[in-house]
Design an enzyme around this catalytic site. Structure first.
Site, PDB file in Angstrom:
ATOM      1  N   TYR A 143       2.554  -3.192  -1.152  1.00 23.42           N
ATOM      2  CA  TYR A 143       1.198  -2.966  -1.662  1.00 23.42           C
ATOM      3  C   TYR A 143       0.674  -1.612  -1.206  1.00 23.42           C
ATOM      4  O   TYR A 143       0.204  -0.801  -2.012  1.00 23.42           O
ATOM      5  CB  TYR A 143       0.264  -4.077  -1.188  1.00 23.42           C
ATOM      6  CG  TYR A 143      -1.201  -3.748  -1.386  1.00 23.42           C
ATOM      7  CD1 TYR A 143      -1.739  -3.665  -2.664  1.00 23.42           C
ATOM      8  CD2 TYR A 143      -2.032  -3.501  -0.290  1.00 23.42           C
ATOM      9  CE1 TYR A 143      -3.076  -3.344  -2.848  1.00 23.42           C
ATOM     10  CE2 TYR A 143      -3.363  -3.186  -0.471  1.00 23.42           C
ATOM     11  CZ  TYR A 143      -3.881  -3.097  -1.751  1.00 23.42           C
ATOM     12  OH  TYR A 143      -5.193  -2.766  -1.925  1.00 23.42           O
ATOM     13  N   GLY A 144       0.730  -1.352   0.102  1.00 28.03           N
ATOM     14  CA  GLY A 144       0.277  -0.068   0.608  1.00 28.03           C
ATOM     15  C   GLY A 144       1.055   1.085   0.022  1.00 28.03           C
ATOM     16  O   GLY A 144       0.495   2.155  -0.276  1.00 28.03           O
TER      17      GLY A 144
END
Length: 345
Positions: A143-144
């Site tokens: 996600y990051g």
């Protein structure tokens, strides 16, 4: 200007839509409604809601032309770090592929202003407590990574086309501007505690042996209404025609420990008899993560208005709106078992 807000029926997106609308902006919402709730913006009669995906490039281009869109606020994304570890292909398809499709449509039509919803998850593991935009990003989840790749992609397109853009790295979003706009999921600390209280179970604290004043982790919790107002400030910055190519933190610049948050929740909710249960640390949890909030104040003239207690109070009111069984009017906790939760960002 007329703004296209992607993901505008979601938790953060709906707050952004309401804030932009209150500021007098014209808005069109695009949302695939996979997690968005149309009721969140149903009271805005003059805001069209189009059901569709940002990955449908031709649809996005059609909306940009049809509504004479001047700028885009891109909120639509998958956003759970734990889920992204289990399904990285989904996150790269939705977050990176969706942004690529949106930028292609914007470039084809000639829309040159973008506010991008990024995340403090881009920072990952750092050696400092206060995170500034100059830090070297080391995300620890897909996600990051997708949010950081998104920032890179926007910067590359800007160098090629002159796109003006502001990327906003949110810290820990919480609260609600109105109870009906509250998040309905339990994906970070505050709603996870609410979920356990509703089940009649004590909240959990993961680790009390960190090098912090009370031994628990410290995070920067930002009221979602403040996040929305940051989008308005960014949109106004772009409306002024500035040659903006900014990446800015959205946080309070203040940290609250997990124990402080939990004790505040117990006080606000009335569940003061359910004492926190301390468990072992979770792998990968940094001791302290606080936003450096100077740059956004300097560039946009924006700063957060809500403190931690008002954020927790608003979050609890929103939780009660969606979970009225959690209200403790008779002094007894609801019975039942806990539901599984996922980790905080």
């Amino acid at each position: 200007m007329t703004w296209l807000v992607t993901g505008g029926a979601g938790f953060i997106g709906a707050h952004v839509v309401h804030a932009l609308h209150a500021a007098g902006e014209q808005i069109v919402v695009l949302d695939d409604l996979s997690t968005g709730v149309p009721a969140r913006i149903a009271d805005l009669d003059d805001v069209p809601l189009v059901r569709g995906s940002v990955q449908a490039t031709s649809l996005v281009a059609k909306l940009l032309r049809e509504y004479e869109i001047s700028g885009v606020v891109h909120v639509a994304a998958k956003k759970q770090p734990g889920e992204s570890v289990d399904n990285p292909l989904l996150y790269y398809r939705e977050n990176v592929g969706g942004l690529e499709s949106l930028l292609r449509a914007m470039t084809d039509v000639g829309v040159d202003a973008l506010v991008f919803s990024s995340s403090a998850s881009t920072y990952g593991d750092q050696d400092t407590d206060v995170l500034t935009e100059d830090a070297t990003c080391r995300p620890v989840s897909p996600y990051g990574e997708t949010k950081l790749v998104g920032e890179w992609l926007i910067a590359d397109v800007a160098r090629s086309t002159g796109l003006r853009h502001v990327s906003l790295r949110y810290f820990n979003a919480a609260g609600a501007a109105a109870p009906e706009l509250a998040d309905t999921g339990a994906f970070n600390l505050i709603p996870m505690v609410f979920e356990r209280l509703t089940a009649g179970l004590p909240p959990k604290i993961f680790g009390d042996d960190y090098q912090t004043p009370d031994g628990t982790t410290i995070r920067d919790y930002i009221h979602v209404g403040d996040i929305a107002s940051a989008h308005v400030a960014a949109a106004r910055h772009l409306t002024a025609g500035r040659e903006a190519r900014e990446v800015l933190n959205v946080g309070t610049g203040q940290g609250s420990s997990t124990r402080e948050i939990v004790e505040t929740i117990l006080d606000v909710s009335g569940y003061t008899d359910l004492k926190p249960e301390v468990l072992a640390r979770r792998p990968g949890d940094p001791a302290v993560s606080i936003a450096g909030a100077d740059r956004i104040r300097e560039v946009l003239g924006w700063s957060a208005e809500h403190d931690m207690r008002s954020t927790v109070t608003a979050a609890w009111e929103g939780w009660l709106f969606h979970h009225p069984e959690a209200r403790r009017d008779d002094g007894t906790a609801p019975a039942g078992g806990a539901s599984p939760g996922t980790r905080d960002e």
